[in-house]
Each structure stands twice: as structure tokens, then as C-alpha cells.
Write a protein that holds these residues in place. Structure first.
Motif, PDB file in Angstrom:
ATOM      1  N   PRO A   1       0.943  -1.474   0.238  1.00  0.00           N
ATOM      2  CA  PRO A   1       0.172  -0.167  -0.294  1.00  0.00           C
ATOM      3  C   PRO A   1       0.820   1.319   0.348  1.00  0.00           C
ATOM      4  O   PRO A   1       1.772   1.607   0.243  1.00  0.00           O
TER       5      PRO A   1
ATOM      6  N   TYR B   1      -5.734  -2.936   5.848  1.00  0.00           N
ATOM      7  CA  TYR B   1      -5.923  -2.353   4.686  1.00  0.00           C
ATOM      8  C   TYR B   1      -6.702  -3.411   3.928  1.00  0.00           C
ATOM      9  O   TYR B   1      -6.082  -4.483   4.007  1.00  0.00           O
TER      10      TYR B   1
ATOM     11  N   TRP C   1      -5.226   0.021  -2.645  1.00  0.00           N
ATOM     12  CA  TRP C   1      -5.775  -0.532  -1.190  1.00  0.00           C
ATOM     13  C   TRP C   1      -6.336   0.200  -0.976  1.00  0.00           C
ATOM     14  O   TRP C   1      -6.431   1.890  -0.747  1.00  0.00           O
TER      15      TRP C   1
ATOM     16  N   GLU D   1      -7.707   1.385   3.623  1.00  0.00           N
ATOM     17  CA  GLU D   1      -7.552   2.013   4.392  1.00  0.00           C
ATOM     18  C   GLU D   1      -9.402   1.555   5.781  1.00  0.00           C
ATOM     19  O   GLU D   1     -10.013   2.692   5.209  1.00  0.00           O
TER      20      GLU D   1
END
Length: 340
Positions: free
Chosen positions: A63, A96, A105, A107
Motif C-alpha cells: 500500500p 487495509y 488499497w 484503509e
């Protein structure tokens, strides 16, 4: 890493680890096996890698942004969908999620309680999952998702037994909490005057707890659980400050974790072990890994034989039939596939 003579018994397969080149120097304690061809690893410096060709090549799919976090657990549903957990106090504990093989990605959770520290998580299926935090206000905390990790909710602790003084879970291999059949799940602890195994049968709302005969202490306890079905389970651990000593390092249960039987020292793994997994297509074969080697048990954890003396932190197995595979990961970018 050196290799011992593969463990072998009459009529039983021999095993060995085939190292795969990751091109990374990260320590990979997070590991998700999907099949013999697909696996994900997560580790230090916010690193996430993925292979879809049996480890011949690995793609860096980390990420963007959280380069300082430590990913200690990965749960992957296939080659495209995965969820990763970072550990630490307060906002260092995050989740994530990707649905496009790590190209992007999202969160989906950030812990805002400075007293919480999330160690590991596991999924029942591609929707329902649980994450475990060390005790907050005297009780372990459970985080739950019902949509594949898109959203998470902290669960009430009314059904959680009180933690012991100094008790916590180990974020060592992503297997301190494991989900089982139906709504059953277990998590394991150490740090207190005795290690314990907690069990739920209603998806994490209510828990019972059983003492374990394994070692416990400031650096000792149960580091990993593995279950085959709802009754048959193995726990491994020891003292991570004594990696080459088998200090009450393994136990087994036949009643779903209600009681545990210590594996004698002469039959236990040869040192502290941080990860464990049942091998697919074999009802009673278990692999355990740690910094001083890997062991195999052909009898459901009652006796162990070392087959590798290199270092790994985590082991995971997945898949069925010819697509089944087991993977291990550890320090200095090490990832390997189990062969026989």
C-alpha cells in the motif's frame, strides 16, 4: 540457510522447504496461502508481496503511504482480494483491503484507542472475520467484520473473561487467533502466570477460557494455534528468548480447546516455534516453524521431528487436491514453498 535430511517415516512423505527469491529484505510474519501457486506475505516497512506462479516471481504490491508500519497478518481470499493487519499501539494498528491484486488499497480500520494493540486476525469465509487486541481495561478486545473487511466493529466485552495480570497475545505469525467451523474460533495467550486458550462458539460474542500446561512468562506462552475441524487442535510456542530450547513448547486438544495435553519434551519440537499449520490432504500432518527450525508431526501434534534448521516465523497451508500448498515466511525476505 542449511537443510537437514528431510523428515520421513515408513509410508509417510518427506518434506523440505524450497526457497523462492522475493528480492526483499523485509521480515515477513504476515502470510496467507491461497493455493500451491498463489500466496501473499506482509512484513516490516509496510511491505506486501504477492505471487501467482508458485513463487517463481513476486510482485511488490505494498500500500502507498504506510511505509513505517509492520504488517503482521495477511488474509487472502484469492489472487485479487486480500486484507492486511498492521500492529502497534494506538493508530499503528490498522487494516487495509485490496480487491485488485494490490494495485490499490483502502484503509478500512484505524485503531483510535491508545491502549489497544491488535495482534492477529482470521476469517471464517470471504465475509466474516475477527481480529484480536491485547487487553483493554482488563479484557481482550475483539474486532469483527461481516463484509470481507470493508468495515469493522469493536465488539462488547461483556462475554469476555477477565485477563490475567500481564497476559497478552503474540503478534508472531498471524495465528494467535484462528477461525474454525461454523462460528467457532480460538485465540491463545502468554505473558501471565500460565498460558490460556479462549474459545467462542457464537462468532466472538461470548468466550470461555481454558488453562494450558505450556510455558508462560514475560516472553513465553502459546504463539500459534492450528485446528482441523472443531475438536482437533495443536498449540505451539515456548520462550522466544530461548529459541533453541523446547520449553514446554507444544500441546494438543481433542475436545475443541476445553482441555490441553502437554507434548513431552522428548517428542516436542526442538525449540521455540512461532507458527503452525495442518497440511492439506493429510488428516493428521502438522508443520511448525520457528527461528531455529521446522518440524513435522504425522500424528496430529503428539510427536514431532525436525526436518529443516533454517529460520521461519510463519507457516500457512491452503487449497485442496492438486492445488493445495504450504508456504513459510520469515526474516531477510525469506519465503519458501513446501515440497515432498
Amino acid at each position: 540457510m542449511s537443510q537437514l535430511v528431510p523428515a520421513q517415516a515408513s509410508g509417510r512423505p518427506s518434506y523440505q522447504w524450497e526457497l523462492t527469491p522475493t528480492g526483499s529484505t523485509a521480515q515477513f510474519r504476515g502470510l496467507a496461502a491461497v493455493s500451491k501457486d498463489v500466496a501473499w506475505v506482509g512484513g516490516s516497512a509496510g511491505t506486501v508481496l504477492r505471487t501467482v506462479d508458485g513463487g517463481k516471481s513476486w510482485q511488490n504490491v505494498s500500500p502507498a503511504g504506510p511505509e513505517t508500519v509492520q504488517f503482521r497478518d495477511v488474509e487472502a481470499f484469492d489472487a485479487q482480494r486480500a486484507v492486511v493487519l498492521s500492529i502497534g499501539n494506538g493508530e499503528d494498528s490498522r487494516v487495509y483491503r485490496t480487491v485488485d491484486g494490490g494495485k490499490s488499497w483502502t484503509e478500512t480500520f484505524r485503531n483510535t484507542d491508545p491502549n489497544a494493540f491488535y495482534d492477529c486476525f482470521d476469517f471464517y469465509d470471504n465475509k466474516r472475520g475477527l481480529a484480536l487486541s491485547d487487553p483493554v481495561d482488563g479484557k481482550f478486545r475483539i474486532l469483527a467484520t461481516a463484509d470481507g473487511g470493508k468495515s469493522w466493529k469493536v465488539q462488547p466485552t461483556a462475554g469476555m473473561p477477565a485477563a490475567l495480570p500481564g497476559e497478552f497475545a503474540f503478534a508472531a505469525s498471524g495465528t494467535c487467533l484462528v477461525a474454525g467451523p461454523g462460528r467457532t474460533a480460538w485465540f491463545a495467550t502468554g505473558g501471565g502466570d500460565r498460558p490460556r486458550v479462549f474459545r467462542t462458539v457464537d462468532g466472538g460474542k461470548h468466550w470461555t477460557v481454558a488453562d494450558s500446561p505450556m510455558a508462560s512468562g514475560e516472553a513465553a506462552g502459546i504463539f500459534s494455534l492450528a485446528f482441523r475441524g472443531s475438536l482437533f487442535g495443536v498449540a505451539v510456542g515456548g520462550d522466544f528468548l530461548k529459541p533453541t530450547e523446547a520449553v514446554k513448547a507444544a500441546s494438543v486438544t481433542y475436545d475443541g480447546g476445553r482441555s490441553w495435553k502437554l507434548v513431552p519434551a522428548d517428542k516436542a519440537p526442538k525449540g521455540y516455534r512461532s507458527g503452525s499449520a495442518f497440511v492439506p490432504n493429510s488428516p493428521a500432518t502438522v508443520i511448525a516453524v520457528g527461528p531455529s527450525g521446522s518440524d513435522v508431526s504425522y500424528d496430529g501434534g503428539r510427536s514431532w521431528k525436525q526436518f529443516y534448521d533454517g529460520s521461519f516465523d510463519s507457516v500457512e497451508c491452503a487449497g485442496h487436491g492438486v492445488n493445495a500448498g504450504c508456504w513459510a515466511s520469515g526474516a531477510k525476505g525469506a519465503v519458501a514453498r513446501l515440497t515432498r
